[in-house]
Design a protein around this motif. Structure first.
Motif, PDB file in Angstrom:
ATOM      1  N   PRO A 190     -23.327  16.335 -11.472  1.00  0.00           N
ATOM      2  CA  PRO A 190     -23.903  16.710 -10.170  1.00  0.00           C
ATOM      3  C   PRO A 190     -22.805  17.228  -9.237  1.00  0.00           C
ATOM      4  CG  PRO A 190     -24.698  14.559 -10.868  1.00  0.00           C
ATOM      5  CD  PRO A 190     -23.599  14.951 -11.818  1.00  0.00           C
ATOM      6  N   VAL A 191     -23.131  18.161  -8.381  1.00  0.00           N
ATOM      7  CA  VAL A 191     -22.179  18.717  -7.417  1.00  0.00           C
ATOM      8  C   VAL A 191     -21.538  17.589  -6.620  1.00  0.00           C
ATOM      9  CG1 VAL A 191     -21.976  20.158  -5.349  1.00  0.00           C
ATOM     10  CG2 VAL A 191     -23.408  20.899  -7.260  1.00  0.00           C
ATOM     11  N   GLY A 192     -20.232  17.670  -6.453  1.00  0.00           N
ATOM     12  CA  GLY A 192     -19.506  16.688  -5.650  1.00  0.00           C
ATOM     13  C   GLY A 192     -19.198  15.387  -6.361  1.00  0.00           C
ATOM     14  N   SER A 193     -19.279  15.344  -7.673  1.00  0.00           N
ATOM     15  CA  SER A 193     -19.023  14.106  -8.423  1.00  0.00           C
ATOM     16  C   SER A 193     -17.549  13.711  -8.446  1.00  0.00           C
ATOM     17  CB  SER A 193     -19.511  14.249  -9.862  1.00  0.00           C
ATOM     18  OG  SER A 193     -20.906  14.376  -9.901  1.00  0.00           O
ATOM     19  N   ASP A 236     -13.865  25.118 -16.372  1.00  0.00           N
ATOM     20  CA  ASP A 236     -15.250  24.649 -16.420  1.00  0.00           C
ATOM     21  C   ASP A 236     -15.344  23.360 -17.219  1.00  0.00           C
ATOM     22  OD1 ASP A 236     -15.979  25.306 -19.331  1.00  0.00           O
ATOM     23  OD2 ASP A 236     -15.279  27.243 -18.605  1.00  0.00           O
ATOM     24  N   ASP A 259     -15.216  20.568  -5.851  1.00  0.00           N
ATOM     25  CA  ASP A 259     -15.510  21.363  -7.054  1.00  0.00           C
ATOM     26  C   ASP A 259     -14.820  22.731  -7.067  1.00  0.00           C
ATOM     27  OD1 ASP A 259     -17.157  19.309  -8.008  1.00  0.00           O
ATOM     28  OD2 ASP A 259     -18.911  20.128  -6.999  1.00  0.00           O
ATOM     29  N   GLN A 291     -13.020  20.809   0.594  1.00  0.00           N
ATOM     30  CA  GLN A 291     -13.915  21.485  -0.345  1.00  0.00           C
ATOM     31  C   GLN A 291     -13.926  20.727  -1.669  1.00  0.00           C
ATOM     32  OE1 GLN A 291     -10.891  22.554   0.693  1.00  0.00           O
ATOM     33  NE2 GLN A 291     -10.771  24.750   0.652  1.00  0.00           N
ATOM     34  N   GLU A 342     -15.852  30.184 -12.065  1.00  0.00           N
ATOM     35  CA  GLU A 342     -16.467  31.023 -11.033  1.00  0.00           C
ATOM     36  C   GLU A 342     -16.164  32.495 -11.253  1.00  0.00           C
ATOM     37  OE1 GLU A 342     -15.053  29.437  -7.361  1.00  0.00           O
ATOM     38  OE2 GLU A 342     -16.025  27.524  -7.703  1.00  0.00           O
ATOM     39  N   GLU A 376     -15.806  21.881 -13.655  1.00  0.00           N
ATOM     40  CA  GLU A 376     -17.262  21.967 -13.547  1.00  0.00           C
ATOM     41  C   GLU A 376     -17.804  23.310 -14.016  1.00  0.00           C
ATOM     42  OE1 GLU A 376     -20.010  20.276 -13.863  1.00  0.00           O
ATOM     43  OE2 GLU A 376     -20.056  19.302 -11.920  1.00  0.00           O
ATOM     44  N   ARG A 413     -19.688  30.469  -6.477  1.00  0.00           N
ATOM     45  CA  ARG A 413     -19.611  29.522  -5.366  1.00  0.00           C
ATOM     46  C   ARG A 413     -20.483  29.990  -4.207  1.00  0.00           C
ATOM     47  NH1 ARG A 413     -16.806  25.484  -4.153  1.00  0.00           N
ATOM     48  NH2 ARG A 413     -15.448  25.763  -5.929  1.00  0.00           N
ATOM     49  N   CYS A 414     -21.304  29.092  -3.732  1.00  0.00           N
ATOM     50  CA  CYS A 414     -22.080  29.361  -2.526  1.00  0.00           C
ATOM     51  C   CYS A 414     -21.280  28.840  -1.334  1.00  0.00           C
ATOM     52  CB  CYS A 414     -23.430  28.653  -2.574  1.00  0.00           C
ATOM     53  SG  CYS A 414     -24.490  29.239  -3.894  1.00  0.00           S
TER      54      CYS A 414
END
Length: 138
Positions: free
Chosen positions: A44-47, A105, A59, A57, A66, A63, A133-134
């Motif tokens: 999950p994002v931010g793990s 990754d 990640d 910031q 990009e 993961e 990346r958003c």
């Protein structure tokens, strides 16, 4: 981290195998190093909270690799890809089927998380290990 020239986004500490700094090398969730079918090695994002960059910031490494806008061109001497030189506005927008992929990754080793490591691919490729990346204004 700008002028700090950190080895990794969080600093110089090695990422280890406990998923605390980054998700990589198929070590999530059990530190087994075995990739599973269906992408269950994607956390999950931010793990990886200890992997935060200078401004918080999460990640930035590991993961998902990009996609970058920069086009990459073959280096005639080594065959490896390189950024277009000289850098004028630092966006390599020339003709190329290869675009940069940075950050490593969940399936690659820690080497791919280092800022100096360059990977590339054709942007029509789709796979579990690449994304983008958003960003938003805080």
């Amino acid at each position: 981290a700008g002028s700090e020239q950190r080895e990794y986004p969080w600093g110089a500490a090695q990422p280890g195998e406990a998923n605390r700094y980054a998700i990589y090398n198929c070590l999530y969730p059990s530190s087994s190093g075995i990739c599973t079918v269906g992408g269950s090695n994607i956390a999950p994002v931010g793990s990886a909270l200890l992997g935060a960059g200078l401004w918080g910031q999460i990640d930035l490494a590991g993961e998902l690799g990009e996609w970058n806008l920069d086009a990459l061109v073959p280096n005639a001497d080594s065959g490896a890809v390189q950024y277009v030189e000289p850098c004028v506005d630092c966006a390599g927008l020339g003709p190329s089927n290869a675009r940069g992929i940075r950050g490593g990754d969940f399936a690659h080793t820690a080497l791919y998380m280092l800022p100096a490591t360059r990977n590339s691919g054709n942007p029509i490729y789709r796979g579990l290990e690449y994304g983008f990346r958003c960003a938003r204004t805080p």
